[in-house]
Scaffold this active site. Sequence first.
Site, PDB file in Angstrom:
ATOM      1  N   HIS A 216       0.846  -1.196   0.000  1.00  0.00           N
ATOM      2  CA  HIS A 216       0.000   0.000   0.000  1.00  0.00           C
ATOM      3  C   HIS A 216       0.875   1.237   0.000  1.00  0.00           C
ATOM      4  O   HIS A 216       1.881   1.289   0.696  1.00  0.00           O
ATOM      5  CB  HIS A 216      -0.927   0.015   1.217  1.00  0.00           C
TER       6      HIS A 216
ATOM      7  N   ASP B  58     -13.674   3.286   7.176  1.00  0.00           N
ATOM      8  CA  ASP B  58     -12.656   3.985   6.375  1.00  0.00           C
ATOM      9  C   ASP B  58     -13.226   4.411   5.031  1.00  0.00           C
ATOM     10  O   ASP B  58     -12.869   5.471   4.516  1.00  0.00           O
ATOM     11  CB  ASP B  58     -11.422   3.102   6.165  1.00  0.00           C
TER      12      ASP B  58
ATOM     13  N   ARG C 120     -12.532  12.887   4.357  1.00  0.00           N
ATOM     14  CA  ARG C 120     -11.231  13.565   4.555  1.00  0.00           C
ATOM     15  C   ARG C 120     -10.742  14.171   3.251  1.00  0.00           C
ATOM     16  O   ARG C 120     -10.126  15.238   3.238  1.00  0.00           O
ATOM     17  CB  ARG C 120     -10.203  12.558   5.095  1.00  0.00           C
TER      18      ARG C 120
ATOM     19  N   SER D 106      -6.269   4.669   8.647  1.00  0.00           N
ATOM     20  CA  SER D 106      -6.996   4.413   7.399  1.00  0.00           C
ATOM     21  C   SER D 106      -6.349   3.246   6.656  1.00  0.00           C
ATOM     22  O   SER D 106      -7.012   2.275   6.270  1.00  0.00           O
ATOM     23  CB  SER D 106      -6.961   5.687   6.533  1.00  0.00           C
TER      24      SER D 106
ATOM     25  N   LYS E 123      -7.890  -0.989   6.602  1.00  0.00           N
ATOM     26  CA  LYS E 123      -8.361  -1.746   5.431  1.00  0.00           C
ATOM     27  C   LYS E 123      -7.383  -2.837   5.021  1.00  0.00           C
ATOM     28  O   LYS E 123      -7.783  -3.895   4.559  1.00  0.00           O
ATOM     29  CB  LYS E 123      -8.751  -0.847   4.266  1.00  0.00           C
TER      30      LYS E 123
HETATM   31  N1  URA Z   1      -4.062   6.075   1.695  1.00  0.00           N
HETATM   32  C1  URA Z   1      -5.081   5.614   2.453  1.00  0.00           C
HETATM   33  O1  URA Z   1      -5.583   4.520   2.252  1.00  0.00           O
HETATM   34  N2  URA Z   1      -5.525   6.383   3.440  1.00  0.00           N
HETATM   35  C2  URA Z   1      -4.995   7.588   3.711  1.00  0.00           C
HETATM   36  O2  URA Z   1      -5.443   8.217   4.623  1.00  0.00           O
HETATM   37  C3  URA Z   1      -3.945   8.070   2.905  1.00  0.00           C
HETATM   38  C4  URA Z   1      -3.486   7.285   1.896  1.00  0.00           C
END
Ligand code: URA
Length: 438
Positions: A86, A165, A172, A187, A191
Amino acid sequence: MGRAVQPYELIKTKRDGGRLDPADIRAFIQAYTAGTVADYQMAAMCMAVFFKGMDSRELGAWARAMLESGEVLDLTDTPAVKVDKHSTGGVGDKVSLSLAPLAAACGVPVPMISGRGLGHTGGTLDKLESIPGFDVNLSTEEYRRLVREVGCCLIGQTAQVAPADKKLYALRDVTATVDCIPLIASSIMSKKLAEGIDALVLDVKVGSGAFMKRDEDARTLARTMIGLGAEMGRKVVALLTDMDQPLGRKVGNALEVMEAVDMLRGEAPEDYTEITYALTAEMLVLGKKAASVDEARQKLRRAVEDGSALRKLREIIQSQGGDPRSVDDYSLLPQARSTVDVVAPRSGFVTGIDTEGVGLAAVALGAGRQRVDSKIDPAVGFTLLKKTGEAVKEGEPVVRVHYNDEAPVNGVKARLLAAYRFGDAAPAPRPLVRERVE
Ligand code: URA
């Protein structure tokens, strides 16, 4: 019955720099997911967290509550070590599109739950949806089957997976509460931990196009996420990578898909190729398909050379309802009707690029969202003809703007020109991978 929530009291406590009780945090997140805490209350809370932060106890409770807002997917029917990657977000960051098929082609199952564009950064889901027919809204059963049978599945958050999220991310995005370490860490980790992985590689971007502009903040974010992973029993490795200029030369959804396919053919810009290899190599080691990063890199190079990574991408696209011919014929991807070039105002070198400025210009052009309900245009974006350190002549094109709607174009060109800095000498190149944090 859950605990009674007093949103006003909790927001006020955080606004005034107080600590929230873990049980209150859990109740607040549950109520937000259920819709009894309103978006405007959550927006106020996020802004309070932005200014006052959270300590590790609060953060642990916040992240766990987000994770537990849905279910943790069970992928034990795929026996191999499942690894995902990620990114904390950048401009031109299409790494997932090439990394996922590469890792899967080398035998590492990749269950990937991705996000949409956020603030000035692009999102993998928006990029994937520019492939005709590609469906990111699969059921949990289908996701499990594709991870098992294809070795990879890329989906968006569902009502089952960290739904808190899903809502919060969109909120956000439009309330200037993205670039906040506890909110980003919770966040991402909520996930990622919900998707059924055994291990995770984090790409923590740092520089003018990242949410973390300074190395020390990026390092803190990496350590925060690694800590949350450890609390929940997952092995996490992070690379701090350069986002002081856009990655590769394409910015915009369909344009980035094309560059990702180029990468799997061995024909993409060096910075993008290098970062993809560095991150995917970590995945192969975590997934026990290579004993070292060097061995992993050899396997990755072979998967590009023998075409197996590209075949895997076609298979992934087909398995998710997309048209696999788009890999071989870019005219099947959305194309902008017109292009116009931004030219250099002087001769010399590109000495830097305000990458957030480029990302915001892409949003203004329609490649990203300005409101929660904005529709993006998958065809529009930029080709960066010149990047930092490259020589330019006065009047030479530096960025090609691909557009459909004429209205924002002049503003976008002005933003791009303002984002580029020119000077007499090329700056010293910066390392692409700044640091590894384990
Ligand atoms: N990627 C995400 O999944 N969440 C964030 O808050 C920032 C980048």
